[in-house]
Structure formats: structure tokens, C-alpha cells
Write a protein that holds these residues in place. Structure first.
Motif: not given
Length: 281
Positions: A144-148
Motif C-alpha cells: 500500500l505504501t509503495f504501490g501505484r
């Protein structure tokens, strides 16, 4: 933020005062009981709480580790929940109705998975279940933090995190039952929920502080928005919990007299485990 701190302080002071009153009452009770040759009786929930709290000092270390894990996981859950709909709207363009629906599906998924995951806990045991749960929570929150992409969003939010959360609270509650006895089990569960409440109160000012410190932070490949940073703090909490589980948690069970023994998880199919449990009840 100041209101959160005031409420948190009042909660800590109130709980501490309750413990002091319970301890004082117990001393008075013991004095009168001894002076009356052990015949002085009184029905007191405060005294029962005191006895339970006193015997917790002899509980295995795993009980206190459960409280630490509960605080860390509750912070990760509540901090993310506070900003989840805004995260979905600002980062992925969902409108308020869509973001609210996704939030509801996320919560429902956790409950549904929790209903059918009991046999996994029985097969793996507390230590391995906590290990698997924390691994899934780390993966889900990091994604969730790094996914786009919306694909990773859906997989993390509706698959990985629900399974991770379902291997959290139910496993911890199972652990508390195994690490306590009839004398202190009620007190242990009471403290368990108090830890959750404290973590919920801490999450509010923590989220406010992070948003204030990163309010001008752009969201692009080189920088993370305040929402992603908040979610990442939950991932860090899960990483810490994972390390704690690996190093300190054993597969043990406490007897009524407080002695520890190795606990061997049940093995077999869900149907076999269900028949064994029904036969024992």
C-alpha cells in the motif's frame, strides 16, 4: 491533538488510580480476614481483579509479548483506518461513496476470513500463526505504501491485509487463554482490551503529527504523501512485531498451577479438527 493527549493522560491516570485502590482494598481485606481467623468474607470484584493482576506476574513472558504485539498491531490498524478513505480518494481518485464502500468491504473481509481461519490456527499453533500474520501485514502495508496500481491496491486491501489481520486478534486471544489460568484469565483479557484502547488513543495524535509534518510533501516516485507515510509507520510496527515473534514467542501452555509445558498444535483437515474440538467439549 492536545485533546487526544489530555484524554490519553486521563485514561492512564484513571487506570493507575484504579490499581492503587484495588491494591489498598486488598490489603485492608487481608488484614481483616487475618484478624478474624480467616472467616471474614466479602464478595468484591475489586479484590478478584487484584488477585488476578497479582498472579499475572507469574505468567509466561509470552503473555506480556502479546500485549506488546497488540499495541503495535492496533496502532497499525487504527492509524491506517483513520486515513484510508482519504488515501483512496486523494491517491486513486475514488469518490466518497466508492472509498466508503471499499472501506466497508475491507472490514467485512477481515470478519469473514476470521470466521474460517480457525483451523489454520489449530494446525500452525500460536507462534507460527503470529509469524504468518505479521509477514502478511508487512507485505500488505508495504505494498500500500509503495504501490501505484489499482491492482496492487485491491490485492493488498482485500486479500493480503484481511488474512494478516485475521491471524492477529484471534491468535492473540488464543494465546492469552493458553498463557493464563482460571485465576487471572479475566484480568488478562481486561488488560488486553485496555492496550487496544490506549493504542487507539495514541493513533489519533500520531496521525495528526505526521500529517502536519508532511503536509507539503508531494506524492510522486521520489516522495511519499503523508497518507503513505502513515501507512508505512504501520508497516514498521508490523516489522517490529515480526522480529519480536521470531525471537521471543514459544509454543507453550500454562497449567492451572502455573507450570509451563510445550503445546503441540492439532494437525489434520478442518473437518478432523472440528470433530476433535466437538468431542472435547
Amino acid at each position: 491533538m492536545n485533546q487526544y493527549l489530555i484524554v490519553s493522560g486521563m485514561l492512564f491516570l484513571g487506570f493507575f488510580a484504579f490499581l492503587v485502590v484495588a491494591y489498598t482494598f486488598a490489603l485492608i481485606y487481608q488484614y481483616y480476614n487475618n484478624s478474624h481467623g480467616g472467616t471474614f468474607k466479602i464478595n468484591s470484584k475489586i479484590y478478584e481483579f487484584y488477585l488476578g493482576f497479582k498472579t499475572l506476574s507469574r505468567a509466561p513472558r509470552e503473555l506480556w509479548i502479546i500485549y506488546i504485539l497488540k499495541f503495535l498491531e492496533s496502532y497499525g490498524y487504527f492509524s491506517s483506518s483513520l486515513i484510508l478513505t482519504l488515501f483512496l480518494s486523494k491517491e486513486y481518485g475514488y469518490d466518497d461513496a466508492e472509498a466508503g464502500l471499499m472501506y466497508g468491504i475491507f472490514g467485512t473481509a477481515i470478519s469473514v476470513v476470521g470466521l474460517f481461519i480457525g483451523f489454520v490456527i489449530d494446525n500452525l499453533g500460536v507462534q507460527k500463526s503470529l509469524l504468518l500474520g505479521h509477514v502478511l501485514l508487512v507485505i500488505g502495508r508495504v505494498a500500500l505504501t509503495f504501490g501505484r496500481s489499482k491492482t496492487w491496491l485491491v490485492i493488498s486491501l482485500f486479500v493480503i491485509l484481511p488474512f494478516g489481520e485475521a491471524l492477529g486478534i484471534p491468535v492473540m486471544m488464543t494465546g492469552i487463554r493458553r498463557y493464563t489460568n482460571s485465576t487471572n484469565r479475566t484480568t488478562a483479557f481486561g488488560l488486553f482490551y485496555q492496550v487496544m484502547n490506549v493504542a487507539a488513543l495514541v493513533s489519533g495524535p500520531a496521525v495528526d503529527s505526521i500529517r502536519e509534518a508532511t503536509k507539503d510533501q508531494p506524492d510522486n516516485e521520489d516522495h511519499l504523501s503523508s497518507y503513505r507515510i502513515i501507512i508505512f509507520t504501520g508497516a514498521i510496527a508490523s516489522m517490529i512485531g515480526l522480529v519480536i515473534v521470531i525471537i521471543f514467542v514459544r509454543e507453550v501452555e500454562a497449567s492451572e498451577d502455573g507450570t509451563l509445558a510445550e503445546f503441540k498444535p492439532k494437525t489434520g483437515s478442518p473437518w478432523q479438527i472440528a470433530k476433535e474440538i466437538m468431542a472435547e467439549s
